[in-house]
Design a protein around this motif. Sequence first.
Motif, PDB file in Angstrom:
ATOM      1  N   ASN A 351       0.861  -1.186   0.000  1.00 58.55           N
ATOM      2  CA  ASN A 351       0.000   0.000   0.000  1.00 58.55           C
ATOM      3  C   ASN A 351       0.897   1.235   0.000  1.00 58.55           C
ATOM      4  O   ASN A 351       1.530   1.562   0.998  1.00 58.55           O
ATOM      5  CB  ASN A 351      -0.921   0.004   1.219  1.00 58.55           C
ATOM      6  N   ALA A 352       0.971   1.909  -1.162  1.00 58.53           N
ATOM      7  CA  ALA A 352       1.825   3.087  -1.303  1.00 58.53           C
ATOM      8  C   ALA A 352       1.102   4.376  -0.968  1.00 58.53           C
ATOM      9  O   ALA A 352       1.673   5.464  -1.075  1.00 58.53           O
ATOM     10  CB  ALA A 352       2.370   3.157  -2.728  1.00 58.53           C
ATOM     11  N   GLY A 353      -0.168   4.321  -0.574  1.00 54.22           N
ATOM     12  CA  GLY A 353      -0.925   5.511  -0.233  1.00 54.22           C
ATOM     13  C   GLY A 353      -1.751   5.998  -1.402  1.00 54.22           C
ATOM     14  O   GLY A 353      -1.757   5.417  -2.491  1.00 54.22           O
ATOM     15  N   SER A 354      -2.498   7.081  -1.180  1.00 56.66           N
ATOM     16  CA  SER A 354      -3.375   7.637  -2.197  1.00 56.66           C
ATOM     17  C   SER A 354      -2.647   8.688  -3.030  1.00 56.66           C
ATOM     18  O   SER A 354      -1.673   9.293  -2.580  1.00 56.66           O
ATOM     19  CB  SER A 354      -4.607   8.272  -1.540  1.00 56.66           C
ATOM     20  N   ASP A 355      -3.135   8.919  -4.264  1.00 50.72           N
ATOM     21  CA  ASP A 355      -2.562   9.948  -5.133  1.00 50.72           C
ATOM     22  C   ASP A 355      -2.686  11.313  -4.467  1.00 50.72           C
ATOM     23  O   ASP A 355      -3.683  11.603  -3.787  1.00 50.72           O
ATOM     24  CB  ASP A 355      -3.277   9.956  -6.482  1.00 50.72           C
ATOM     25  N   GLN A 356      -1.669  12.173  -4.705  1.00 53.07           N
ATOM     26  CA  GLN A 356      -1.618  13.452  -4.017  1.00 53.07           C
ATOM     27  C   GLN A 356      -1.277  14.594  -4.985  1.00 53.07           C
ATOM     28  O   GLN A 356      -0.678  14.381  -6.042  1.00 53.07           O
ATOM     29  CB  GLN A 356      -0.548  13.442  -2.915  1.00 53.07           C
ATOM     30  N   THR A 383       9.658   8.145 -10.599  1.00 58.33           N
ATOM     31  CA  THR A 383      10.074   8.746 -11.865  1.00 58.33           C
ATOM     32  C   THR A 383      10.373  10.229 -11.653  1.00 58.33           C
ATOM     33  O   THR A 383       9.627  10.943 -10.989  1.00 58.33           O
ATOM     34  CB  THR A 383       8.975   8.584 -12.922  1.00 58.33           C
ATOM     35  N   GLY A 384      11.504  10.684 -12.219  1.00 59.74           N
ATOM     36  CA  GLY A 384      11.853  12.094 -12.163  1.00 59.74           C
ATOM     37  C   GLY A 384      12.213  12.588 -10.789  1.00 59.74           C
ATOM     38  O   GLY A 384      12.139  13.801 -10.525  1.00 59.74           O
ATOM     39  N   VAL A 402       8.625  22.223 -11.719  1.00 58.77           N
ATOM     40  CA  VAL A 402       7.754  22.500 -12.863  1.00 58.77           C
ATOM     41  C   VAL A 402       6.337  22.047 -12.529  1.00 58.77           C
ATOM     42  O   VAL A 402       6.113  20.865 -12.222  1.00 58.77           O
ATOM     43  CB  VAL A 402       8.262  21.789 -14.130  1.00 58.77           C
ATOM     44  N   ALA A 403       5.382  22.986 -12.554  1.00 56.38           N
ATOM     45  CA  ALA A 403       3.991  22.637 -12.258  1.00 56.38           C
ATOM     46  C   ALA A 403       3.454  21.683 -13.308  1.00 56.38           C
ATOM     47  O   ALA A 403       3.794  21.771 -14.492  1.00 56.38           O
ATOM     48  CB  ALA A 403       3.133  23.902 -12.200  1.00 56.38           C
ATOM     49  N   GLY A 404       2.605  20.750 -12.879  1.00 60.47           N
ATOM     50  CA  GLY A 404       2.003  19.782 -13.798  1.00 60.47           C
ATOM     51  C   GLY A 404       2.803  18.516 -13.967  1.00 60.47           C
ATOM     52  O   GLY A 404       2.400  17.624 -14.722  1.00 60.47           O
ATOM     53  N   THR A 405       3.945  18.405 -13.260  1.00 59.63           N
ATOM     54  CA  THR A 405       4.762  17.183 -13.335  1.00 59.63           C
ATOM     55  C   THR A 405       4.147  16.104 -12.448  1.00 59.63           C
ATOM     56  O   THR A 405       3.746  16.376 -11.308  1.00 59.63           O
ATOM     57  CB  THR A 405       6.200  17.462 -12.881  1.00 59.63           C
ATOM     58  N   THR A 406       4.081  14.869 -12.964  1.00 64.13           N
ATOM     59  CA  THR A 406       3.575  13.746 -12.172  1.00 64.13           C
ATOM     60  C   THR A 406       4.717  12.788 -11.867  1.00 64.13           C
ATOM     61  O   THR A 406       5.342  12.231 -12.783  1.00 64.13           O
ATOM     62  CB  THR A 406       2.458  12.989 -12.912  1.00 64.13           C
ATOM     63  N   ASP A 423       2.609  -1.664  -5.364  1.00 59.97           N
ATOM     64  CA  ASP A 423       1.553  -0.663  -5.460  1.00 59.97           C
ATOM     65  C   ASP A 423       2.215   0.645  -5.906  1.00 59.97           C
ATOM     66  O   ASP A 423       3.418   0.853  -5.699  1.00 59.97           O
ATOM     67  CB  ASP A 423       0.857  -0.476  -4.108  1.00 59.97           C
ATOM     68  N   THR A 424       1.444   1.530  -6.561  1.00 60.74           N
ATOM     69  CA  THR A 424       1.987   2.814  -7.022  1.00 60.74           C
ATOM     70  C   THR A 424       1.152   3.956  -6.489  1.00 60.74           C
ATOM     71  O   THR A 424      -0.034   3.797  -6.158  1.00 60.74           O
ATOM     72  CB  THR A 424       2.010   2.889  -8.564  1.00 60.74           C
ATOM     73  N   VAL A 425       1.772   5.151  -6.408  1.00 56.87           N
ATOM     74  CA  VAL A 425       1.098   6.367  -6.009  1.00 56.87           C
ATOM     75  C   VAL A 425       1.595   7.487  -6.929  1.00 56.87           C
ATOM     76  O   VAL A 425       2.778   7.536  -7.285  1.00 56.87           O
ATOM     77  CB  VAL A 425       1.368   6.703  -4.525  1.00 56.87           C
ATOM     78  N   ASN A 426       0.685   8.361  -7.356  1.00 58.66           N
ATOM     79  CA  ASN A 426       1.030   9.468  -8.250  1.00 58.66           C
ATOM     80  C   ASN A 426       1.097  10.771  -7.465  1.00 58.66           C
ATOM     81  O   ASN A 426       0.150  11.122  -6.746  1.00 58.66           O
ATOM     82  CB  ASN A 426      -0.005   9.597  -9.368  1.00 58.66           C
ATOM     83  N   ILE A 427       2.184  11.506  -7.615  1.00 56.49           N
ATOM     84  CA  ILE A 427       2.382  12.790  -6.944  1.00 56.49           C
ATOM     85  C   ILE A 427       2.408  13.881  -8.017  1.00 56.49           C
ATOM     86  O   ILE A 427       3.346  13.939  -8.831  1.00 56.49           O
ATOM     87  CB  ILE A 427       3.681  12.812  -6.127  1.00 56.49           C
TER      88      ILE A 427
END
Length: 839
Positions: A351-356, A383-384, A402-406, A423-427
């Motif tokens: 469980n990597a947590g929820s997207d933020q 990534t990045g 940079v705004a908008g980077t995931t 599991d993956t999480v998107n920041i």
Amino acid sequence: MLNIIKKKILSILAILTIALFGFFTAGIVNAASEFNSDAADYDFGVYNATLDTSKVWKTDITADAGNQIKLRTYYHNASSPAVVADNATINLSITPTATANKFKVTSTISATGFTSFTEEAYIQLSSAETISFNAADWYHNYNGSAYTITPVSASGTNVTINLGSVASGYAPNDGLVVFYATVSTTPASKVFNSNAADYDFGVYNATLDTSKVWKTDITADAGNQIKLRTYYHNASSPAVVADNATINLSITPTATANKFKVTSTISATGFTSFTEEAYIQLSSAETISFNAADWYHNYNGSAYTITPVSASGTNVTINLGSVASGYAPNDGLVVLTANVSSTTFSTVVANAGSDQSVTVGSTVQLNGSSSTGTGLAYSWSCTGATLNDATIVNPTFVASSVAGTTHVCTLIVTDSSSNSASDTVNILTTTSGGGGVITTSGGGGAIVYYGGSLNAEILNVSNNNGGSVTLNGKILDCEKGNCTAIFKWGTSADNLSNTTQEITGLNQGDTFSYNLNNLEIGKAYYVGLKIKMQTESFETDSPLKFITKPNRPDSFNGVLNNNAINLSWIMGKGGSRIFIKRGTGVCPELNSTSDTTIYFGDETKTIDNTILANQSYCYRAWMISSDGLDVVFSDPIEWSVNTTKTTEVITTTVTTTPIVRTYELALKNFVRNSSSNKLEWQKNIDASLGDTVEFYVEFENKGDTSLYNIITTNNLSEGITNIKNVVINDINYPNSILDRSFIRELKPNEIIRITFEGTIDNSEETTDITFSTEVYSNQTKSVTDTATINKVDSVGSIFASFLESLPHGADWFPWIILILIIIILILICIVIRDRKSKK
């Protein structure tokens, strides 16, 4: 025309205002929709209409076959703001309790959208009988002088009365329902194992535990053999044969990793099933299954007949046939064997947590703590971004500017058996937000951490009475001020599922309290504490346990019968046992070892035949509740009597039974001064201010039968401080266990050893310190023992030690000569110094 349009607009606005007001107030009403919350509301009550001419409503009564019982439930819609209680009902149910021939009556008032209101009362029958409703009267629509009385049907042991819609407030809206019930002579006690002498269900590790002590919680490894024992005894009264009797044992996994629950259920046609549980904790992901069983039955006075029976898998049923009532030769037991296999299974979940969404350039902290599995290893990649440590549960990285980077962050967890999950999480980076450190938690949103220290503690639980307690806490640190607090509570230390309302406006050093009501009397609860400061929170590490105090015994009195006193009582609600002490001239104190313990058990009467003529006696009784370790006593109730001289001798007839058992409880306590060279345990020692003194208590079951429900109390007079290192049989316990500890069973030849230490207090002026211990059980009278510490001043102690180190008898003469020579030399030095100073 313009005026007409204005009027229409105003009308529409008025309608919208009323609608909005109704919508919001409806939400408020629902929050306070409840019954009987005022002090003026009548409590649920019951009385014996056949025997009790006073017609006093009580919560605990006794009854015999043929008696008529009356029960009263009062209702009052206490909603605020006022709202009508639609579909209102009153439900009454009669159910048996674990105590023989005792029944619980539960009254529940319910309505649509309302909080159900529940109350209880208890009826103790004199023998194995049953109770059932046969009529009811509904009192409603009070007209200022009388209620309208409407008869309603009621039968069986579960009745529901429909009240319709009940408006808020008292008369004419409130009312009551009086139920009528009858005690019949139909046998009601078809039960197994209801007596204190019955052996508990037990399990032990036959591979590792050479002592073969049956327990309810053990550990095991792959390849170990487990033994399980289920004892059965038909305790029906009046006696009735248990037909189609069976014992079922099942092994099921629990929510705790690698822990299994073993459930034993004894059943028979028409009998109440008897269920017990034990737990087996495996060292890793393994399984358990039965492979054999032996049935011990038909006891012949010296041994059981042993019949092997088949057992396999994780669910086994043993057919006992028909079991007659009573002990040997009718009782028996089944011993099952189970093996722990090395078969593994994967329970790992990542469980990597929820997207933020986070602010550009902020520091992000990941959190994989919601992952599950045994011995987890963590591996992160993003990534990045560059992580500070990819192998920990909560690494950090700096988000893109940079705004908008995931940033896509992947977590791989691997358990000790090499099972893996991911599991993956998107920041996502944005230009909004407050900066700081951003954390992501499993299932939660991003939290901006502003910093600042935060700490609190649970002080205690006070005002414990009648199912209500006061929880007390203190803010130790609240750097930015205006903290909030909630207490979390429940019936398990691992599941504090209930929370109190939030307490706001707290600052460093503030104490705060919250009242909990309607708790179950005589039950153990656990309470934790959580506080918040802005977006930071703090939660206490471990919950505080308390047991709600039981009600004191009811109708406690005695009858002087020549040279004996017959005491009787009604057990108080929430208590499983009663404890009675006797004082001469004064009423006894609970912890006093000089007063006589008269009775400890779960009966409702006893005889004190140890009294003397022309004495003034005071008896005090307390109800006792325990969760198996900690124990709590009710408030006392007392009864006094003056005896007179008598010549009549009362003879007691003793009825022998097939089971002959020996009950003997031995006790001894000692002290020693660990600051001196004398380390042997003694009954009387000397100690100086500041010395460290050790205490030792040992009690042993010297009989041939298990003793049940042992309570031990340690009473240490003033003069000792800094008590610590409390150890019971090599296990550390908190200091509170010394005041009063509970042991469910003490097997034959089993020994309990208690040690602790303290310091001689400088502030106390007492010369002697007494250390007394009292131990008692269901089957034995109390035993006491006392040790004493004599306080001496430090100079006296040193001088005494010096004298003790000197030789004795004829060996004194050389020492006297040596001391005289030293004194003469000192005097000569003084004279020479004085002469030099004069010159």
